[in-house]
Design a protein around this motif. Structure first.
Motif, PDB file in Angstrom:
ATOM      1  N   UNK A  66     -10.753  17.463  12.253  1.00 42.49           N
ATOM      2  CA  UNK A  66     -10.597  16.669  13.490  1.00 42.49           C
ATOM      3  C   UNK A  66     -10.912  15.187  13.307  1.00 42.49           C
ATOM      4  N   UNK A  67     -11.757  14.845  12.360  1.00 41.09           N
ATOM      5  CA  UNK A  67     -12.112  13.429  12.138  1.00 41.09           C
ATOM      6  C   UNK A  67     -11.324  12.862  10.955  1.00 41.09           C
ATOM      7  N   UNK A  68     -11.411  13.595   9.845  1.00 38.06           N
ATOM      8  CA  UNK A  68     -10.779  13.065   8.631  1.00 38.06           C
ATOM      9  C   UNK A  68      -9.255  13.005   8.727  1.00 38.06           C
ATOM     10  N   UNK A  69      -8.679  13.683   9.733  1.00 37.88           N
ATOM     11  CA  UNK A  69      -7.219  13.626   9.854  1.00 37.88           C
ATOM     12  C   UNK A  69      -6.732  12.214  10.161  1.00 37.88           C
ATOM     13  N   UNK A  70      -7.640  11.357  10.576  1.00 41.15           N
ATOM     14  CA  UNK A  70      -7.262   9.955  10.833  1.00 41.15           C
ATOM     15  C   UNK A  70      -7.235   9.128   9.561  1.00 41.15           C
ATOM     16  N   UNK A  71      -7.680   9.758   8.464  1.00 42.33           N
ATOM     17  CA  UNK A  71      -7.561   9.085   7.170  1.00 42.33           C
ATOM     18  C   UNK A  71      -6.316   9.626   6.481  1.00 42.33           C
ATOM     19  N   UNK A  72      -5.758   8.844   5.553  1.00 45.11           N
ATOM     20  CA  UNK A  72      -4.465   9.278   4.994  1.00 45.11           C
ATOM     21  C   UNK A  72      -4.349   8.999   3.502  1.00 45.11           C
ATOM     22  N   UNK A  73      -3.679   9.917   2.810  1.00 42.98           N
ATOM     23  CA  UNK A  73      -3.251   9.697   1.428  1.00 42.98           C
ATOM     24  C   UNK A  73      -1.754   9.393   1.511  1.00 42.98           C
ATOM     25  N   UNK A  74      -1.311   8.300   0.886  1.00 46.31           N
ATOM     26  CA  UNK A  74       0.103   7.925   0.970  1.00 46.31           C
ATOM     27  C   UNK A  74       0.801   8.224  -0.353  1.00 46.31           C
ATOM     28  N   UNK A  75       1.955   8.857  -0.264  1.00 48.25           N
ATOM     29  CA  UNK A  75       2.767   9.176  -1.444  1.00 48.25           C
ATOM     30  C   UNK A  75       4.104   8.468  -1.248  1.00 48.25           C
ATOM     31  N   UNK A  76       4.556   7.681  -2.227  1.00 52.09           N
ATOM     32  CA  UNK A  76       5.770   6.913  -1.989  1.00 52.09           C
ATOM     33  C   UNK A  76       6.638   6.717  -3.217  1.00 52.09           C
ATOM     34  N   UNK A  77       7.884   6.331  -2.963  1.00 54.20           N
ATOM     35  CA  UNK A  77       8.837   6.026  -4.032  1.00 54.20           C
ATOM     36  C   UNK A  77       9.959   5.190  -3.422  1.00 54.20           C
ATOM     37  N   UNK A  78      10.568   4.319  -4.228  1.00 52.34           N
ATOM     38  CA  UNK A  78      11.668   3.558  -3.645  1.00 52.34           C
ATOM     39  C   UNK A  78      12.962   4.370  -3.691  1.00 52.34           C
TER      40      UNK A  78
END
Ligand SMILES: [Zn+2]
Length: 608
Positions: A385-397
């Motif tokens: 409920x709290x940590x869901x506001x933090x994020x790991x981002x995965x990306x590619x062009x």
């Protein structure tokens, strides 16, 4: 603009500029330290139950299926702000929706940027609930089409004033800054080099601020084994790099950028070695159809983020001039460029000087307009409920070079493969019943080939606050396995001590170099994740914070805002930025393994 010269001129400049950009190797770590960074897995461990479903949802077969569409001729090489890219973006957004991801882009019908700001306040659409958003984050880009550059010389001798106009594609190659006119006195600065360790400084006693600087390319003593520039290994590699057999590495030493720090108005280069006929041949050569140069009748198109500061092409890249033109500029000194070069080389001593009575004007006219393009953003929400506001981002062009006439740059490896890697992870996290504590955001960027435009826009308009962004994982070119030769090259580049037993155990097809930011505990995350994948990993901790020392891809945008980052890139091949970069050459197996490695790393980061 019509002139072919402009395109080839640019390539020529780039070729020469690249010659000046010798890959500046980071200080070489000791062989034993290097070996510590080689992670080989004897026995692959079973994946922990709670992440298993997602892990197994990632397959090489599905990867190639997705990539076949993404890199098909239908998408015309997915150039930024073209129909081909939009088709790819819509396709990805529809898959994100199919996999029940939550949208993190703009609100429907609300264009991006300023109006969104006006509509929704400083957080833009950040504060909005997902169901009111789309999977697409729009950004406005400034498109500049090649203009024409005119250079004219005015030389004063007593009361006599002589003017001369030089023609692009005949007297010089390259162009000035779009829509800018520079007019200034001229100075000659030798090779434009400062090397304190050998006491060589072409700028000593020379004021170049606001002036137009004429220099020779490369360095003194190219053909003189006794020259200090030959005897000193680092200087030799810096100024006379052995021509790279395969695509150059981005980053590293750039003579023009060094000179730019001294504040000149412009820099003109004359080739120190090689004849004017080489320059003329280059400028008159027809466009190579399969190369990424634009056909003669198409003006070059460059994109930038409006207000995003000057892009490299909006700064002086240097114009290459013929010796004939250089001698016309030097006329009032009574000396020829050949004589000055001989003088410098003879004693490895500068011969810099003001050029009395000479003023040059460099005028470039080009047309610009705003165009729209979009990033694709979707996320899975964290279970805490709290940590869901933090994020790991995965990306590619997702973007690539587009088409040149009938030739399409399908960009299967660059970067259709990385984009598919992100899609693999999106589907895996969606399919995995147990979600990690933190949220995971999946991003497909536009504009990477134009200067990291999509990811640079994102870090200024993030879907989640940057201070809540715990890490960024970047995938760029993950489908081409190393072979013996490529591994041998990579070993040299990474200073991996060949011949050592451990090195002999490396399976080229399983080899992967992963770069990551220092001090964020990412090496342990990778080592643990790889226990379940079994790649032959080479861990490259980045000494810099910019991330550019590890290749200029979208992780640099996140490094620039100090977010911990990881970057996976497989083998560099001859197909890099060629029309031959197509799907039949990729390895689904490698894409599966690299995607699975990143899935486990992202899960661990989101769940720790
Ligand atoms: Zn790429």
């Amino acid at each position: 603009m019509k002139k072919t010269a402009a395109c080839f001129a640019l390539c020529l400049c780039l070729t020469i500029a690249l010659a000046a950009r010798a890959p500046q190797q980071a200080p070489q770590p000791k062989p034993e330290d290097v070996l510590k960074n080689l992670v080989l897995v004897e026995n692959i461990q079973p994946v922990p139950e709670k992440m298993k479903a997602g892990f197994e949802a990632i397959t090489g077969k599905d990867s190639v299926t997705l990539l076949s569409y993404i890199s098909s001729d239908l998408l015309e090489g997915r150039e930024t702000a073209t129909r081909g890219f939009e088709l790819a973006a819509e396709y990805a957004a529809s898959l994100f929706s199919l996999w029940k991801l939550k949208p993190a882009g703009d609100a429907p019908g609300i264009p991006a940027g300023r109006r969104a700001l006006a509509a929704f306040g400083p957080g833009g659409s950040q504060g909005m609930s997902p169901q009111e958003k789309t999977f697409l984050q729009g950004l406005a880009l400034k498109e500049t089409l090649d203009g024409s550059t005119e250079i004219s010389l005015e030389s004063r001798a007593g009361s006599t004033v002589k003017s001369r106009i030089f023609s692009p594609g005949i007297d010089f190659a390259g162009e000035g800054v779009p829509n800018e006119t520079v007019e200034a006195p001229v100075v000659f600065a030798g090779y434009g080099i400062i090397e304190k360790e050998i006491g060589y400084n072409d700028f000593k006693g020379l004021d170049v601020k606001g002036k137009i600087v004429l220099i020779l390319t490369e360095a003194p003593g190219k053909n003189d084994p006794k020259s200090p520039f030959q005897l000193n290994k680092e200087l030799k590699e810096k100024y006379f790099p052995a021509a790279p057999r395969f695509p150059f590495r981005r980053g590293g030493f750039n003579k023009l950028q060094e000179i730019d720090k001294l504040g000149p108005a412009a820099v003109l280069q004359v080739a120190a070695y090689g004849k004017d006929s080489d320059l003329f041949k280059q400028m008159s050569a027809p466009a190579r159809p399969f190369s990424d140069e634009r056909p003669t009748n198409e003006p070059r198109r460059r994109l930038a983020l409006p207000g995003g500061g000057r892009m490299p092409f909006e700064r002086f890249m240097g114009i290459t001039i013929s010796r004939e033109m250089a001698n016309a500029i030097l006329e009032s000194t009574g000396q020829k460029i050949e004589d000055l070069q001989k003088k410098i080389d003879a004693a490895t001593k500068p011969a810099s000087m003001e050029i009395p009575g000479a003023r040059l004007s460099v005028r470039t006219v080009s047309s610009s307009k705003l165009v729209q393009c979009r990033n694709v953003l979707g996320f899975i929400e964290g279970s805490d409920p709290v940590l869901k506001n933090e994020v790991v981002v995965v990306g590619a062009h997702l973007d690539h070079l587009g088409r040149r006439g009938d030739y399409i740059f399908n960009g299967a490896d660059d970067n259709g493969s990385g984009a598919v890697g992100v899609m693999n992870l999106a589907r895996a996290f969606a399919a995995n019943p147990q979600k990690p504590k933190r949220s995971v955001l999946f991003c497909l960027w536009t504009g990477e080939e134009e200067g990291l435009l999509g990811s640079r826009y994102y870090v200024r308009n993030p879907a989640f606050p940057l201070e809540k962004t715990v890490a960024y994982l970047n995938l760029d070119m993950i489908s081409r396995p190393y072979d013996e030769a490529a591994l041998e090259r990579a070993s040299r580049m990474f200073n991996i001590p060949a011949g050592k037993d451990l090195v002999k155990k490396i399976t080229p097809a399983d080899f992967l170099a992963v770069s990551f930011s220092a001090g964020d505990g990412l090496a342990d995350i990778l080592k643990e994740a790889n226990q379940h994948v079994g790649l032959d990993l080479f861990l490259r901790e980045s000494s810099g914070r910019s991330g550019r020392d590890m290749g200029g891809s979208d992780h640099s945008s996140f490094a620039s805002v100090k977010i911990p980052w990881m970057f996976c890139i497989a083998a560099m091949t001859e197909d890099y930025h060629q029309t031959s970069d197509s799907v039949e050459k990729v390895s689904g197996e490698l894409m599966e393994k690299i995607s699975r490695l990143n899935y486990l790393a992202a899960y661990a980061l989101a769940d720790r």
